[in-house]
Design an enzyme around this catalytic site. Sequence first.
Site, PDB file in Angstrom:
ATOM      1  N   GLN A 117       0.826  -1.196   0.000  1.00 40.33           N
ATOM      2  CA  GLN A 117       0.000   0.000   0.000  1.00 40.33           C
ATOM      3  C   GLN A 117       0.869   1.258   0.000  1.00 40.33           C
ATOM      4  O   GLN A 117       1.884   1.318   0.692  1.00 40.33           O
ATOM      5  CB  GLN A 117      -0.898  -0.008   1.235  1.00 40.33           C
ATOM      6  CG  GLN A 117      -1.820   1.180   1.374  1.00 40.33           C
ATOM      7  CD  GLN A 117      -2.546   1.167   2.698  1.00 40.33           C
ATOM      8  OE1 GLN A 117      -2.051   0.627   3.685  1.00 40.33           O
ATOM      9  NE2 GLN A 117      -3.723   1.764   2.737  1.00 40.33           N
ATOM     10  N   GLY A 118       0.459   2.264  -0.756  1.00 39.62           N
ATOM     11  CA  GLY A 118       1.142   3.549  -0.762  1.00 39.62           C
ATOM     12  C   GLY A 118       0.159   4.671  -0.499  1.00 39.62           C
ATOM     13  O   GLY A 118      -0.226   5.399  -1.421  1.00 39.62           O
ATOM     14  N   SER A 120      -0.133   6.540   3.194  1.00 38.17           N
ATOM     15  CA  SER A 120       0.348   7.519   4.173  1.00 38.17           C
ATOM     16  C   SER A 120       1.605   8.231   3.693  1.00 38.17           C
ATOM     17  O   SER A 120       2.428   7.670   2.962  1.00 38.17           O
ATOM     18  CB  SER A 120       0.641   6.832   5.507  1.00 38.17           C
ATOM     19  OG  SER A 120      -0.550   6.325   6.083  1.00 38.17           O
ATOM     20  N   GLU A 235      -9.529  -3.361   4.426  1.00 42.56           N
ATOM     21  CA  GLU A 235      -8.347  -3.614   5.263  1.00 42.56           C
ATOM     22  C   GLU A 235      -8.771  -3.862   6.701  1.00 42.56           C
ATOM     23  O   GLU A 235      -8.235  -4.734   7.387  1.00 42.56           O
ATOM     24  CB  GLU A 235      -7.399  -2.428   5.199  1.00 42.56           C
ATOM     25  CG  GLU A 235      -6.165  -2.606   6.075  1.00 42.56           C
ATOM     26  CD  GLU A 235      -5.329  -1.349   6.182  1.00 42.56           C
ATOM     27  OE1 GLU A 235      -4.140  -1.471   6.490  1.00 42.56           O
ATOM     28  OE2 GLU A 235      -5.856  -0.246   5.976  1.00 42.56           O
ATOM     29  N   GLU A 363      -7.507   7.160  17.448  1.00 45.29           N
ATOM     30  CA  GLU A 363      -8.255   8.411  17.534  1.00 45.29           C
ATOM     31  C   GLU A 363      -9.144   8.613  16.305  1.00 45.29           C
ATOM     32  O   GLU A 363     -10.304   9.040  16.422  1.00 45.29           O
ATOM     33  CB  GLU A 363      -7.284   9.591  17.687  1.00 45.29           C
ATOM     34  CG  GLU A 363      -6.537   9.633  19.024  1.00 45.29           C
ATOM     35  CD  GLU A 363      -5.383   8.649  19.100  1.00 45.29           C
ATOM     36  OE1 GLU A 363      -4.827   8.479  20.200  1.00 45.29           O
ATOM     37  OE2 GLU A 363      -5.028   8.042  18.058  1.00 45.29           O
TER      38      GLU A 363
END
Length: 386
Positions: A117-118, A120, A235, A363
Amino acid sequence: MSDDTEFRESLRAFLKEHAPGRAPKGAAERLAFAKAWAATKYDHGFAGPAWPRDAGGMGLPFEQQVIYHEEMARYRLPAMPGTGWEMVGPTIIKYGTPEQKEKYLRATLRADIVWAQGFSEPEAGSDLPGLRTTARREGDHYVVNGQKVWNTNAEKADMLFVLVRTGTQEARQKGISYLLIDAHAPGVTVRPIRDITGGEHFCEIFFDEVRVPVSQRVGEENEGWRIARTTLGHERSAGALNQAAFYRRIVDELIALARERGAVADTGIRRRLADFDVRVRVMNAHAARTIASIVATGEPGPTSSVSRLYNSVFEQELHEFAVELLGPFGLLGRDDPDTVQRGRWTGGWLATRASTIGAGTAEIQRNTIAEQVLGLPRDPAMPPRS
């Protein structure tokens, strides 16, 4: 004999004959081992329990998906390498072109293609719509520049599924596109990051004038955020039953550890063990509910954040208790000759420090639950997420 019973027996027969045993120690050998097991499952018709048959999966009804994960969890099987089957696979199934489906789905399920995955970035983790990796259009290609970080197992990947900015920075989520990028293309650099356990499970990825065919875009230009939400939802819910079954075994092993250490005579210890036993049953029940929602609607929805938050806090507290149970032995590393069970509990305690950060912080999950599940007002200090 019911269809469910027949299916369970056929799966048990397959596992008895083909389960690969203990994994080798070297990183390259372990990857080859995991890919070989994925290929064996696929070649014998036991891969992708929730994937439709026309995508190469098993197309199982919900009840048999439960059976599948229960039986798989009884063995110490290698995990699927990369995040393709649980994230980009379902995304391509829903949004991909016929050519993308033909090229990637079966190869992903068989682990002939390993994905990372790319999403963040250094300044766009929890605030993902603020990402700055750009893709400018030049004819039939995009030219990608930027950086991604905290990319799990990217050093093993053949392909990357990447969010890029094709609109203005001010457009935020309305200017994001979803690209499939060759991990070995010119201009792609992957650098592993050593984590607190001493391992290198995460990476940072740099893109320097990387040319990506427009045909590698999933969905329409600037519509990537909506597609990414599908990826993130899968996910947080993919393998939920498998994770519940995995932690069923871990809790049983924790109880065995308490017996081995002579701690079960303590009423407080027994109470905490009973609490973990109840909580892993809740994990299983919620996983079943999430999978049932996917079967009914095709989407995990915002309740997948409940599962993500619950599981991450649970696994942290479980390993914290295990280290407390070990006392001074919990301070020993994996290589110390006096360590207990080769340091697995201490290693797990260190690794799960990241549980409430990865795949969306605790959060963020709480905000999603508050706003999209409970219907509470949005925090005015937070940027909009949809």
